[in-house]
Design an enzyme around this catalytic site. Sequence first.
Site, PDB file in Angstrom:
ATOM      1  N   GLY A  28       0.824  -1.211   0.000  1.00  0.00           N
ATOM      2  CA  GLY A  28       0.000   0.000   0.000  1.00  0.00           C
ATOM      3  C   GLY A  28       0.856   1.258   0.000  1.00  0.00           C
ATOM      4  CB  SER A  33       3.013  -3.674  -3.625  1.00  0.00           C
ATOM      5  OG  SER A  33       2.751  -2.343  -4.017  1.00  0.00           O
ATOM      6  CE1 TYR A  34       6.536   2.260   0.878  1.00  0.00           C
ATOM      7  CE2 TYR A  34       5.780   1.267   2.929  1.00  0.00           C
ATOM      8  CZ  TYR A  34       6.533   2.222   2.259  1.00  0.00           C
ATOM      9  OH  TYR A  34       7.288   3.124   2.978  1.00  0.00           O
ATOM     10  CG  ASP A  80       3.245  -3.569 -11.724  1.00  0.00           C
ATOM     11  OD1 ASP A  80       2.336  -2.722 -11.829  1.00  0.00           O
ATOM     12  OD2 ASP A  80       3.996  -3.656 -10.732  1.00  0.00           O
ATOM     13  CG  HIS A 100       1.336  -4.379  -8.438  1.00  0.00           C
ATOM     14  ND1 HIS A 100       2.577  -3.791  -8.433  1.00  0.00           N
ATOM     15  CD2 HIS A 100       0.854  -4.244  -7.174  1.00  0.00           C
ATOM     16  CE1 HIS A 100       2.831  -3.314  -7.217  1.00  0.00           C
ATOM     17  NE2 HIS A 100       1.798  -3.582  -6.437  1.00  0.00           N
TER      18      HIS A 100
END
Length: 467
Positions: A88, A184-185, A389, A441
């Site tokens: 996120g 991701s994060y 992505d 992603h």
Amino acid sequence: MFFFMAKKDRDYFLSFIAIVFLILHLHVSANEEADRIISLPGQPKVAFQQFSGYVTVNEVAGRALFYWLTEAVQQPSSKPLVVWLNGGPGCSSVAYGASEEIGPFRISKTTSGLYLNKFSWNKLANLLFLETPAGVGFSYSNRSSDLFDTGDIRTAKDSLQFLIRWLDRFPRYKNREVYLTGESYAGHYVPQLARQIVNYNANTNHKINFKGFMVGNAVTDNYYDNLGTVNYWWSHAMISDKTYKQLMSTCDFQRQKESNECESLYYYAMDQEFGNIDQYNIYAPPCNNSDGSSATRHNMRLPHRPHSAVQLYSGYDPCTEKYAEIYYNRPDVQKALHANISGHIPYKWTACSETLNRNWNDTDSSILPIYRELIAAGLRIWVFSGDVDAVVPVTATRYSLAQLKLDTTISWYPWYVKKQVGGWTEVYKGLTFATVRGAGHEVPVFKPRAAFQLFSSFLQGKPLPKS
């Protein structure tokens, strides 16, 4: 002293010890049993056990993190424990990792029930989905200010406390091999937590049997991530030559927050040149609303990118995030999960917390120094990247990893799954990098079979198959 006791006294002593151990065992069993999931609404019958609930990580603030454990389908006692984190920052591992990607269940379109995921990773391991930090998903804090001043540092420390205390609650996992995974994060969360575990193990006799981690499409380094992202946009014909040159000459990719002029260029590129596409998979159809508009949100902040609905290829449903928000707000579902049982969450459950995302307080500008520490510690480290992505693209990851200047042990080659090229990989001294061909992603969403092969090879510590 024991051997010098009279036989009668020794018998009494042994009986006392046995009673103490029995009491402790019953206490532990009671803790586990309180978190046992009997069955989720609309769930198909399964043989594996599930547990979910809260672990308090800070008594003063009343911060408690929510978890969901889905044990391995077969022989769970012999399988490792794999912790999954979504990014996120501010997004739920229950909404994404568990419900869309690697968990055993998918949410049906009617949101009335669940169906089985053919490529669930709990066929290979015990999966522990953690919602971190407090304010994500069902995790909460009684101190409301925590939602406005959290960041990388507190997230890593709270996640370590969670793992320590969770292992106390589930002592049968204490000697189990532990791996961290995410995307991701979580490219920040996972290495930062890994470093916390390594440092903890160096200062305790109660070590966590931590073996390594794997992250996908991972936010890694401000400069090289942002540079690689803009280059990806241009090389995939998403932006014009003019916009590309303006971005390259105007933006200072080292900065945490870009200038207004640079931000305006990002807005222009996304609004005027991208078109109605899903940035998380540039070749997939978007999830359209009833009025025909796209449900996909734009991503303005670099490197923090809000995690929007992920779109799927033909044959899959591109609107699964919507279904998660309906399903996990159902009172019967929350009751079955032992979630929000004391009303600690006065707001609607959402897949991502915009409050946390907007108010993220501290972030490492680069995770590369942590990689160097963890490579030196001898951990198994894999980094993978779905190659369609545009949010944290493969070019960003390759630019970042190149800065580690690692020696190559197995040169670049195509790896295979079901006689098809699954992607490409290169093995370095201390780290394995792999791409997943045609994946966005969230790699397990778009290429579940290839992701399963990737996970299997990672757990075995073997290079991806050459044929």
